[in-house]
Design an enzyme around this catalytic site. Structure first.
Site, PDB file in Angstrom:
ATOM      1  CE1 TYR A   8      39.118  39.133  35.376  1.00  0.00           C
ATOM      2  CE2 TYR A   8      39.362  39.037  32.991  1.00  0.00           C
ATOM      3  CZ  TYR A   8      39.924  39.045  34.263  1.00  0.00           C
ATOM      4  OH  TYR A   8      41.290  38.960  34.399  1.00  0.00           O
ATOM      5  CG  MET A  10      41.318  43.260  32.678  1.00  0.00           C
ATOM      6  SD  MET A  10      43.060  42.730  32.748  1.00  0.00           S
ATOM      7  CE  MET A  10      42.918  41.166  33.617  1.00  0.00           C
ATOM      8  CB  SER A  11      35.819  40.175  29.428  1.00  0.00           C
ATOM      9  OG  SER A  11      35.014  39.764  28.343  1.00  0.00           O
ATOM     10  N   PRO A  12      36.715  42.202  26.743  1.00  0.00           N
ATOM     11  CG  PRO A  12      38.218  42.346  24.966  1.00  0.00           C
ATOM     12  CD  PRO A  12      37.923  41.546  26.206  1.00  0.00           C
TER      13      PRO A  12
END
Length: 216
Positions: A8, A10-12
């Site tokens: 995903y 946007m997941s760091p």
């Protein structure tokens, strides 16, 4: 064999694993999971990770979740040398220490803000959450006042893990370069790395823009 990585953007945590795949030349298949559409809650995904979080990595018969487990695995399995994750017990312990620091301080405090906005539509950031992040910056500054990188004088997977959080977090809770000069210099240096440009920059900007557009 190609590694499967459920992602995903946007997941760091996802972005740290993508950067590691680039660093270690890992052949991988990127399988997007739409968190906001609830794809992480489907029975199929829950079989892979009952905690219903990304990233999830599949390498043959091994399934791993949590970037802080995946990064060491990728370094040990695909790294050409041990510079990113030293085999020396004491040096490795320092890297592990900073991976845990990221998990329980930097990432956790960032997620208290970003996760709520992305997943629940929350539109405020309480002062105590901002203060907790700024305390994390103070910890970073203390560590980076002792060594050039977070776990020593050369870059390791601990830097990659924290970098993926800081590139988006510092766009939401500003990092004062005068107050945190070592941390600012560390961040600006690593942001220029090819692996960061390729696999972190876009997702970090997307997450920051999403949060900033929704928070009063």
């Amino acid at each position: 064999m190609v590694v499967k990585l459920y992602t995903y953007n946007m997941s760091p945590s996802v972005r740290s694993c993508l950067m590691a795949c680039e660093i270690f030349n890992v052949p991988f298949e990127k399988i997007p999971i739409d968190i906001q559409a609830g794809e992480h809650l489907t029975p199929e995904f829950l079989k892979k990770n009952p905690i219903h979080q990304v990233p999830v990595m599949e390498d043959g018969d091994l399934t791993l979740h949590d970037s802080h487990a995946i990064l060491p695995y990728l370094a040990d399995t695909y790294g050409k040398d041990d510079s990113w994750y030293p085999k020396d017990v004491k040096k490795r312990a320092l890297v592990n220490q900073k991976l845990i620091f990221n998990a329980v301080i930097i990432f956790a405090r960032a997620r208290n803000i970003t996760g709520q906005v992305v997943l629940t539509g929350k539109r405020t950031i309480e002062p105590e959450l901002i203060a907790a992040v700024e305390e994390g910056y103070e910890f970073m500054e203390a560590f980076l006042s002792r060594t050039k990188y977070i776990a020593g004088d050369h870059v390791t997977i601990a830097d990659v893990a924290i970098l993926a959080v800081m590139t988006s977090l510092t766009q939401i809770i500003k990092l004062d370069a005068q107050k945190y000069p070592k941390t600012s210099a560390w961040l600006e240096n690593l942001k220029t790395a090819p692996y960061c440009k390729k696999y972190d920059e876009a997702g970090a900007n997307e997450l920051a823009a999403y949060v900033n557009s929704r928070v009063a």
